[in-house]
Design a protein around this motif. Structure first.
Motif, short mmCIF file in Angstrom:
data_model
loop_
_atom_site.label_atom_id
_atom_site.label_comp_id
_atom_site.label_asym_id
_atom_site.label_seq_id
_atom_site.Cartn_x
_atom_site.Cartn_y
_atom_site.Cartn_z
N ARG A 335 1.39 -1.28 0.30
CA ARG A 335 -0.12 0.18 0.15
C ARG A 335 1.06 1.08 0.29
O ARG A 335 1.56 1.52 0.99
CB ARG A 335 -0.83 0.25 1.37
N GLU A 337 1.03 5.35 0.46
CA GLU A 337 -0.01 6.21 0.95
C GLU A 337 1.23 8.19 0.94
O GLU A 337 2.38 8.02 0.82
CB GLU A 337 0.66 6.48 2.75
N SER A 340 3.50 8.75 4.04
CA SER A 340 4.16 7.93 5.00
C SER A 340 5.22 8.34 3.58
O SER A 340 5.43 7.27 2.30
CB SER A 340 3.10 6.71 5.16
N VAL A 344 3.72 -0.03 3.00
CA VAL A 344 3.10 -1.43 3.85
C VAL A 344 2.93 -2.54 3.47
O VAL A 344 2.18 -2.48 2.16
CB VAL A 344 1.69 -0.90 4.64
N ALA A 345 3.62 -3.76 4.02
CA ALA A 345 3.23 -4.81 3.35
C ALA A 345 2.30 -5.78 3.15
O ALA A 345 2.16 -6.47 4.70
CB ALA A 345 5.47 -5.35 2.15
N TYR A 346 1.68 -6.20 2.07
CA TYR A 346 0.89 -7.63 2.75
C TYR A 346 1.52 -9.39 2.67
O TYR A 346 1.33 -9.28 0.96
CB TYR A 346 -0.80 -7.20 3.10
N GLU A 350 -2.18 -12.96 4.78
CA GLU A 350 -2.55 -12.11 5.17
C GLU A 350 -3.81 -10.80 4.15
O GLU A 350 -5.16 -10.23 4.92
CB GLU A 350 -2.09 -10.31 5.41
N ALA A 354 -7.88 -10.75 5.63
CA ALA A 354 -7.79 -9.12 5.27
C ALA A 354 -9.13 -8.95 4.72
O ALA A 354 -10.51 -7.90 4.87
CB ALA A 354 -6.65 -7.63 5.04
N MET A 361 -7.02 -2.55 2.87
CA MET A 361 -6.35 -2.50 2.70
C MET A 361 -5.89 -2.40 2.00
O MET A 361 -5.19 -0.84 1.66
CB MET A 361 -5.37 -3.93 2.33
#
Lengths: 362, 178
Positions: A335, A337, A340, A344-346, A350, A354, A361
């Protein structure tokens, strides 16, 4: 394979770190957060030994100024590659990564010319943009010598300078292909096609297209003037219909998949960048599309970077993970942003959790 | 309106009873869950994970996805084990919580920039038990029906009411409410 990426002062990002890159990477995030810029950064980094690396993304985005000189070719607005779109002396952007454990980078810095001859003095003459002139200094880990390109005060670079400097030294680049959602380059896909026509790969491609259009029998590429009209010169034969139909009549999804798969099979050992991977595809076929792409990436040792907005696209990935968790081990969702400096890794596991627990996400 | 499941703030609970209890407790404390709007996105979406095990599965993924995350779960018969499981899941995301719960509850920084995570283990971050054990502390000491609810629940059990021994307090509370 790239395992991490760091962008500094590049396009939407003043500073962004992306860790945990895998074989198949999907970027999600709100509109205008810079997902496509990440794909372009990967492309620029991996093609860094060729000076035309810096114009691939401006060319696609139409960041091209009116040029008065036919001889010098198009005038690319390189300033848009810099965070904030403005350049000045010492402006600099840098793309760094770790590839097979080794550090790789590409940086562009705006400097003053050291000798007047650096400017190829007549380059911007008779043009509405004259002095002061800068040099755009491109350094790449993939190339020994830096390249200096004459640049106008507002950040324009002529195609001619890029072309001239690319003649100096030709270095080999691993295959890398960019698949776009909107317009598709007809010449590029006919080149892709040439490499697979009448091979097993053609059968496999038709098999894949049947996931979307079960009635499809065969496809072919037309040469000659007919190919300039309709759907990129691609025609399809359907099982129950006598006349052949342009591929475009079968919808956007099949066209997008055709180009994606052609790009993948032409990128063995390299990289495929896919902008808006789910374009025109119904969610019911998306699980199969993921399956094919992940398998192809494994088989041909390709690293994939893709973007999407769609929740259905992630749902289908979650569904595939439930059916075949080991296949999905190589998938990461990232993700992006705006506010930021890290993505962010999934993992695909996950993603499944989710999706089941309605965690947003994107 | 109620917050949508895509709301930026989220509170995880283990089950339906907990969900309704929390929404009512929030209302008693001046937070109307139905007052969520585009201009008032602070109200959390209270999410029923359907079980403790699913809650512990989703806690790490939620911590990566929400700037404000609340987690409420029951201690049941083994408070340290449940606490440690949540602690382990969060530590994999480099979020560290104390070895044992604080009686005042804890609020810690999450892994996303500026994010916060609040954790409460029912009934009181210390003893065994569940959300119902916390709720009975809210019943006034001189309540006449509370003793009667115990009698009635015992009688129901002796007549074959199908609740587990462990759920006696829950059954007594429901009887009291009835």
């Amino acid at each position: 394979m790239l395992t991490s990426l760091h962008l500094e002062n590049y396009r939407a990002f003043s500073n962004l770190k992306i860790d945990d890159l895998s074989h198949v990477n999907i970027f999600v995030g709100k509109n205008n957060c810079g997902k496509t810029s990440i794909l372009e950064a990967v492309e620029m980094l991996l093609t860094g030994s060729d000076p035309s690396a810096i114009i691939r993304s401006p060319a696609r985005r139409g960041e091209i100024a009116v040029s008065n000189s036919e001889r010098r070719g198009k005038k690319y607005e390189i300033n848009h590659l810099f965070h904030g779109h403005l350049i000045d002396y010492e402006s600099r952007f840098k793309i760094e990564g770790i590839q097979e454990g080794k550090s790789v980078f590409l940086s562009c810095e705006v400097v003053f010319p050291q000798e007047s001859s650096d400017l190829a003095s007549d380059l911007f003459e008779n043009d509405d943009e004259v002095e002061p002139l800068f040099i755009l200094n491109i350094e790449s880990s993939e190339r020994g010598e830096p390249i200096g390109l004459p640049m106008s005060a507002s950040g324009n670079v002529f195609y001619e300078s890029i072309w001239r400097s690319s003649l100096k030294e030709k270095l080999e680049i691993k295959p890398i292909n960019f698949v776009r959602s909107e317009s598709i380059d007809r010449f590029q896909i006919s080149e892709y096609w040439d490499s697979i026509a009448l091979t097993d790969k053609q059968d496999r491609l038709e098999e894949i297209l049947r996931i979307i259009e079960p009635g499809l029998d065969k496809i072919a590429f037309l040469s000659g003037s007919r190919s300039r009209v309709g759907s990129y010169g691609v025609v399809a034969k359907l099982k129950n219909i006598e006349a052949r139909v342009p591929l475009g009549s079968l919808g956007d999804g099949i066209k997008h998949i055709l180009v994606t798969i052609l790009a993948a099979v032409n990128s063995t050992g390299g990289t495929v960048l896919i902008d808006e991977i789910d374009t025109g595809l119904h969610y019911s076929v998306m699980t199969n599309v993921w399956k094919i792409l992940i398998e192809t990436a494994k088989r041909l040792n390709i690293q994939i970077f893709a973007t999407t907005h769609s929740l259905d696209c992630l749902r289908s990935l979650a569904w595939l993970h439930r059916q075949n968790p080991s296949l999905c081990e190589t998938v990461r969702l990232h993700r992006v942003e705006k506010e930021s400096d890290r993505t962010v890794a999934y993992s695909s596991e996950e993603v499944e959790i989710a999706i089941e627990q309605l965690v947003e996400m994107r | 309106m109620q917050p949508p499941d895509s709301a930026p703030h989220r509170l995880l609970v283990e089950g339906k009873d907990d969900l309704h209890t929390i929404i009512h407790l929030m209302l008693r404390h001046g937070v109307n869950w139905e007052s969520w709007s585009d201009d008032n996105k602070a109200i959390p979406y209270v999410h029923d994970c359907k079980s403790y095990s699913k809650l512990s599965d989703v806690v790490a993924v939620s911590a990566k996805s929400h700037r404000r995350l609340g987690v409420i779960f029951d201690a049941n018969s083994n408070p340290p084990s449940r606490w440690n499981q949540i602690r382990d899941r969060l530590s994999r995301e480099n979020i560290s919580i104390p070895d044992s719960p604080d009686p005042n509850g804890i609020i810690i920084d999450g892994s996303l920039p500026g994010s916060k995570i609040g954790i409460w283990m029912m009934p009181n971050n210390n003893l065994q038990g569940a959300i119902e054990d916390m709720l009975i502390t809210l019943i006034p000491g001189n309540d006449c029906c509370w003793a009667y609810a115990e009698e009635a629940t015992n009688e129901a059990k002796s007549k074959g009411a199908r609740f587990r021994e462990n759920d006696f307090i829950k059954a007594r509370l429901h009887t009291w409410l009835a």
